[in-house]
Each structure stands twice: as structure tokens, then as C-alpha cells.
Design an enzyme around this catalytic site. Structure first.
Site, short mmCIF file in Angstrom:
data_model
loop_
_atom_site.label_atom_id
_atom_site.label_comp_id
_atom_site.label_asym_id
_atom_site.label_seq_id
_atom_site.Cartn_x
_atom_site.Cartn_y
_atom_site.Cartn_z
N LYS A 95 -12.27 -8.57 -10.05
CA LYS A 95 -11.55 -8.24 -8.80
C LYS A 95 -12.56 -7.69 -7.80
CE LYS A 95 -7.46 -5.78 -7.10
NZ LYS A 95 -7.90 -4.52 -6.49
N GLY B 198 -3.65 -8.21 -0.75
CA GLY B 198 -3.75 -7.31 0.40
C GLY B 198 -2.57 -7.40 1.34
N ASP B 199 -1.86 -6.26 1.47
CA ASP B 199 -0.80 -6.10 2.48
C ASP B 199 0.36 -7.06 2.36
OD1 ASP B 199 -2.40 -4.13 3.40
OD2 ASP B 199 -2.70 -4.94 5.41
N CYS C 30 -13.31 -1.33 -6.20
CA CYS C 30 -12.83 0.03 -5.94
C CYS C 30 -13.68 0.72 -4.87
CB CYS C 30 -12.85 0.85 -7.23
SG CYS C 30 -12.31 2.55 -6.95
N MET D 11 -3.44 -0.34 -10.39
CA MET D 11 -3.46 0.81 -9.48
C MET D 11 -3.58 2.09 -10.30
SD MET D 11 -0.91 -0.26 -6.38
CE MET D 11 0.40 -0.92 -7.39
C1 LIG Z 1 -3.08 4.23 -5.61
C2 LIG Z 1 -3.91 3.00 -5.76
C3 LIG Z 1 -4.72 2.84 -6.88
C4 LIG Z 1 -5.51 1.70 -7.02
N1 LIG Z 1 -6.26 1.54 -8.15
C5 LIG Z 1 -6.95 0.39 -8.34
C6 LIG Z 1 -7.61 0.15 -9.57
O1 LIG Z 1 -7.57 0.94 -10.51
N2 LIG Z 1 -8.31 -1.02 -9.68
C7 LIG Z 1 -8.36 -1.94 -8.66
O2 LIG Z 1 -8.99 -2.97 -8.82
N3 LIG Z 1 -7.71 -1.74 -7.50
C8 LIG Z 1 -6.99 -0.61 -7.34
N4 LIG Z 1 -6.27 -0.44 -6.19
C9 LIG Z 1 -6.23 -1.53 -5.19
C10 LIG Z 1 -5.04 -2.46 -5.46
O3 LIG Z 1 -5.18 -3.11 -6.69
C11 LIG Z 1 -4.92 -3.51 -4.34
O4 LIG Z 1 -6.12 -4.23 -4.29
C12 LIG Z 1 -4.68 -2.87 -2.98
O5 LIG Z 1 -3.69 -1.86 -3.06
C13 LIG Z 1 -4.25 -3.92 -1.94
O6 LIG Z 1 -3.03 -4.52 -2.32
P1 LIG Z 1 -1.63 -4.07 -1.61
O7 LIG Z 1 -1.84 -4.16 -0.14
O8 LIG Z 1 -0.62 -5.05 -2.13
O9 LIG Z 1 -1.36 -2.67 -2.05
C14 LIG Z 1 -5.50 0.71 -6.01
C15 LIG Z 1 -4.69 0.88 -4.90
C16 LIG Z 1 -3.90 1.99 -4.76
C17 LIG Z 1 -3.01 2.13 -3.54
#
Ligand SMILES: Cc1cc2nc3c(=O)[nH]c(=O)nc-3n(C[C@H](O)[C@H](O)[C@H](O)COP(=O)(O)O)c2cc1C
Length: 338
Positions: free
Chosen positions: A152, A213-214, A113, A28
Site C-alpha cells: 500500500k 481516498g475520500d 503511512c 486503519m
Molecule cells: C485513523 C486512521 C488510521 C490509519 N491507519 C492506517 C494503517 O494502519 N495502515 C495504512 O496503510 N493506512 C492507514 N490509514 C490510511 C487508510 O488506510 C486510508 O488510506 C485513508 O484513510 C484514505 O482512505 P479514506 O479516505 O477512505 O479514509 C489510516 C487512516 C486513518 C484515518
């Protein structure tokens, strides 16, 4: 962590790496730096963590403190996947080699992304619109290093119609595993995660798939495993509010109940450790400023009064930070005594 063909009871193997749990911390940008990864790992349960996404240019040509901080790691920050993004195969290969030469054990390529500034240059999720380039790019990175390379991705650009074919192509290119965020780029973070879409990818390839995801609850974690058949799950945003959540997911997987959430006293210790790591990595000025991203999460998490939080957010020097932290500590004492 060892390179082997067998993993421990609850572990699994990713490209020859034995990972001790099936719970993964998401990459993230702006958050999963060394201080935060360390905090999450300190609770246990983390089988693998990923860095923030790294622009190859910033490490190969950059000399700023910021780019140095982006690639900072430590012995207690293992196993770790370094995530890189871009569209230029040679540049990505060079970045992968740069990490490998510095002891990296895993490289991840970002094809998910959704940000405009990344996608408008063809990177991140935009690669899903050019599957041939995406596969060629992965192949080039895989061939440039000895360590495993993962990718990813999302389910597609504006419809969930790309991931299965792309996943097969990436497997053919030598990817050691895939992470699938069960949404399209068009969805960004909205709408429900498509567990069936992730399952289709799991069934299409033989390499491990990390489902994402989520996952905000233990029930959601269980459901993610059950309905996708994934090898592991990745957790992102919920680690912000509960950095101990990955530990509890791992406990749940082995039939143990979650541990009680940290006490106020323990949260204050966590805060101080995270803050100290910020100062060590970013220096005083930037460290104090950057720590602001964590203040609302800690303060709200403890239920402290909003004015206290607003004032804390104004801290610009370590002395001011200490003064506000002292106030928060005194507030928690009054609550505990009450
Ligand atoms: C603030 C933020 C920054 C993120 N940066 C990246 C990143 O640098 N690379 C990436 O592959 N995904 C990034 N993501 C996506 C997360 O890795 C993840 O796929 C997404 O948040 C869904 O998972 P979650 O529902 O558990 O948060 C980012 C998400 C957030 C909220």
C-alpha cells in the site's frame, strides 16, 4: 473463499485469491481490529479487509494482551490481509512467515503511512524516498512466503512523482497487487485525491490496483472506478460513520439501490455486539475504555442529545456502561414513539 483462477460474477482475483466483491476495507490503526472488521463484514459486500498495521517486533517478541489482540482473527473474518510495516527486510520476512504459519492468506506491506513516528525511522511513506530499498524489501517478503504479498503506497513523498516507477519495481519484485492512496505524504489527508495519479499507476502495471481516498458517497465510488480503471476500491474513514457503506457500494456496483440505513433498534444491537466483542478481546477494563472511540459515532449518528453522549463517555466499568446504554435505549424509544 477459495484459491482459484476464476472469480464469481462481481469478483476478481488477487494473487490466486478469489475475492467476491471489488470493495475493500482499509487498514486503519486503532480502529480496524477484529470487532470492527466483524461489524463491517456483518452487512456483507466486503471483498477483502485489512488489519491495522502491525509492528513485526510486537508480534515476534511481544507478549502483551494488546499485541495478542492486534493479531486476533476469526473464521468470519476472511478474507483478510495482514499489514506489516518497518524497514528491516529480515524482520518483515519473519513477520510474514509468522502470519503464514498461522493460516494467513495475504500479507500487505505499508509504504504509505504519513505518521512522523513511523516515517522518521524510514518506514511507511518514507520508503517512497528510497525506492530501491522499498523494492528490495517487498522482494524479500514475497520470497519468504507462498501467500500473496501486496503493497500500500501513496503517490509520492512531497510530490506525486514516485508511484509509477515504484509500482513497476514492486510488480517486478512479485507484488500481487498494489493499493494506491491518491495523495502524497506531504498532503496527509488534505487536498483532493488525485484520481489521475492513481490511473497512471493502474496503466503502468499489469497487477491489480486498489484505488483509495475520500470515497464517502456512492457517486465518489463510481467516479473512482470510472476515472482510474482500478480493479477495486478501498474504503476507510466512511466505514466509521456508516459501517454498512461497503455493502451499499457493492450493491451499487451490481445495479441495486442502497438498502435503508439501520433503524435505531438495529444500531443498538450493532453497538451491543461490537461492545461484547471488545470485552471478549480486550477484557473488561480495557474493553470498556477502548469502546469509547465508538460512542460518539453511534450516539451522534442517532442524533441523541449531547449530554447523554458526554455521560456515556465517562463509563469505566461494564455496570456503568450498561446503565448508560440503558439510557440511550430509553431515549431511542421516546424518539420512535414521538
Ligand atoms: C485513523 C486512521 C488510521 C490509519 N491507519 C492506517 C494503517 O494502519 N495502515 C495504512 O496503510 N493506512 C492507514 N490509514 C490510511 C487508510 O488506510 C486510508 O488510506 C485513508 O484513510 C484514505 O482512505 P479514506 O479516505 O477512505 O479514509 C489510516 C487512516 C486513518 C484515518
Amino acid at each position: 473463499m477459495t484459491r482459484t483462477k476464476t472469480a464469481s460474477k462481481n469478483g476478481w482475483i488477487l494473487g490466486g485469491l478469489a475475492l467476491s466483491t471489488r470493495v475493500v476495507l482499509a487498514p486503519m490503526a486503532g480502529y480496524t481490529d477484529l470487532p470492527f472488521r466483524r461489524l463491517v463484514r456483518s452487512f456483507g459486500g466486503v471483498g477483502l479487509a485489512f488489519s491495522e498495521m502491525v509492528n513485526p517486533d510486537s508480534i515476534l517478541r511481544g507478549r502483551s494482551r494488546k499485541s495478542a489482540a492486534l493479531v486476533a482473527t476469526a473464521p468470519d473474518d476472511r478474507p483478510l490481509g495482514w499489514q506489516i510495516y518497518g524497514t528491516h527486510p529480515d524482520l518483515l520476512a519473519e513477520a510474514a512467515q509468522w502470519f503464514e504459519a498461522r493460516g494467513a492468506e495475504l500479507i500487505d506491506v505499508n509504504m504509505g503511512c504519513p505518521q512522523k513516528k513511523i516515517c522518521s525511522r524510514g518506514g511507511g511513506a518514507a520508503l517512497m524516498k528510497k525506492p530501491d530499498l522499498a523494492v528490495a524489501l517487498a522482494r524479500r517478503v514475497v520470497e519468504s512466503v507462498k501467500i500473496p504479498v501486496t503493497v500500500k503506497l501513496r503517490l509520492g513523498w512531497d510530490a506525486p512523482d514516485v508511484a509509477v516507477e515504484l509500482a513497476r519495481g514492486l510488480e517486478g519484485a512479485g507484488a500481487a497487487a498494489l493499493t494506491v492512496h491518491g495523495r502524497t505524504r506531504a498532503q496527509r489527508f488534505a487536498g483532493e485525491v488525485d484520481l489521475d495519479g492513481i490511473r497512471q499507476v493502474v496503466e503502468a502495471v499489469r497487477i491489480p490496483v486498489i484505488a483509495n481516498g475520500d470515497v464517502f458517497t456512492l457517486a465518489a465510488a463510481r467516479e473512482m472506478f470510472r476515472s482510474t480503471g482500478c480493479a477495486a476500491i478501498m474504503i476507510g474513514r466512511h466505514a466509521f460513520s456508516e459501517p454498512w457503506f461497503l455493502r451499499d457500494v457493492e450493491r451499487d456496483l451490481v445495479g441495486e439501490p442502497p438498502l435503508p440505513p439501520p433503524t435505531f433498534a438495529e444500531r443498538l444491537v450493532m453497538m451491543r455486539r461490537l461492545y461484547a466483542d471488545h470485552l471478549a478481546l480486550y477484557g473488561e477494563r480495557f474493553g470498556v475504555a477502548l469502546f469509547r472511540r465508538w460512542i460518539p459515532r453511534f450516539v451522534k449518528g442517532m442524533g441523541a442529545p449531547r449530554p447523554l453522549m458526554i455521560a456515556f463517555l465517562q463509563a469505566a466499568t461494564p455496570a456503568e456502561w450498561e446503565a448508560h446504554m440503558g439510557e440511550l435505549e430509553r431515549w431511542t424509544e421516546t424518539v420512535v414513539r414521538a
